[in-house]
Scaffold this motif. Structure first.
Motif, mmCIF file in Angstrom:
data_model
loop_
_atom_site.group_PDB
_atom_site.id
_atom_site.type_symbol
_atom_site.label_atom_id
_atom_site.label_comp_id
_atom_site.label_asym_id
_atom_site.label_seq_id
_atom_site.Cartn_x
_atom_site.Cartn_y
_atom_site.Cartn_z
ATOM 1 N N SER A 21 0.904 -0.999 0.097
ATOM 2 C CA SER A 21 -0.054 0.071 0.060
ATOM 3 C C SER A 21 0.888 0.957 -0.248
ATOM 4 C CB SER A 21 -0.926 -0.111 1.312
ATOM 5 O OG SER A 21 -0.202 -0.032 2.522
ATOM 6 N N LYS A 25 2.772 -0.889 3.847
ATOM 7 C CA LYS A 25 2.139 -1.867 4.362
ATOM 8 C C LYS A 25 1.935 -3.179 3.374
ATOM 9 C CE LYS A 25 0.214 -0.247 8.377
ATOM 10 N NZ LYS A 25 -0.944 -0.184 9.257
ATOM 11 N N SER A 42 -3.809 -5.402 7.426
ATOM 12 C CA SER A 42 -3.180 -4.131 8.036
ATOM 13 C C SER A 42 -2.184 -4.587 9.175
ATOM 14 C CB SER A 42 -4.164 -2.968 8.263
ATOM 15 O OG SER A 42 -4.874 -3.619 9.444
#
Length: 86
Positions: A21, A25, A42
């Protein structure tokens, strides 16, 4: 927006591709040789497993496999992010 990076060791004919991302991440990773693709949440925990060569989703991921993938992927993708200073 997702960014990808890959690593390949020609002497072992093996490698992996990672998707990140924008905040760095890990979103997913795939082993080139086997086609096994893992999706992460996440918190860097494996949420699902697919095989892109067989077009299939795994019904179950064992705790040992999950732990191995989470540990292995962490050290590998951290090296990639370190190269880019992320």
């Amino acid at each position: 927006r997702v960014v990808s990076a890959s690593e390949y060791a020609s002497e072992a004919d093996a490698g992996s591709v990672y998707w990140f991302s924008p905040d760095g991440k890990l979103v997913a990773m795939r082993y080139f040789a086997s086609g096994e693709t893992y999706v992460f949440d996440s918190n860097y925990k494996v949420t699902s497993k697919y095989n892109v060569y067989k077009s299939s989703k795994a019904d179950k991921i064992t705790a040992d496999e999950r732990k191995r993938i989470e540990e292995d992927s962490y050290f590998r993708y951290r090296r990639i992010l370190d190269v880019f200073g992320v």
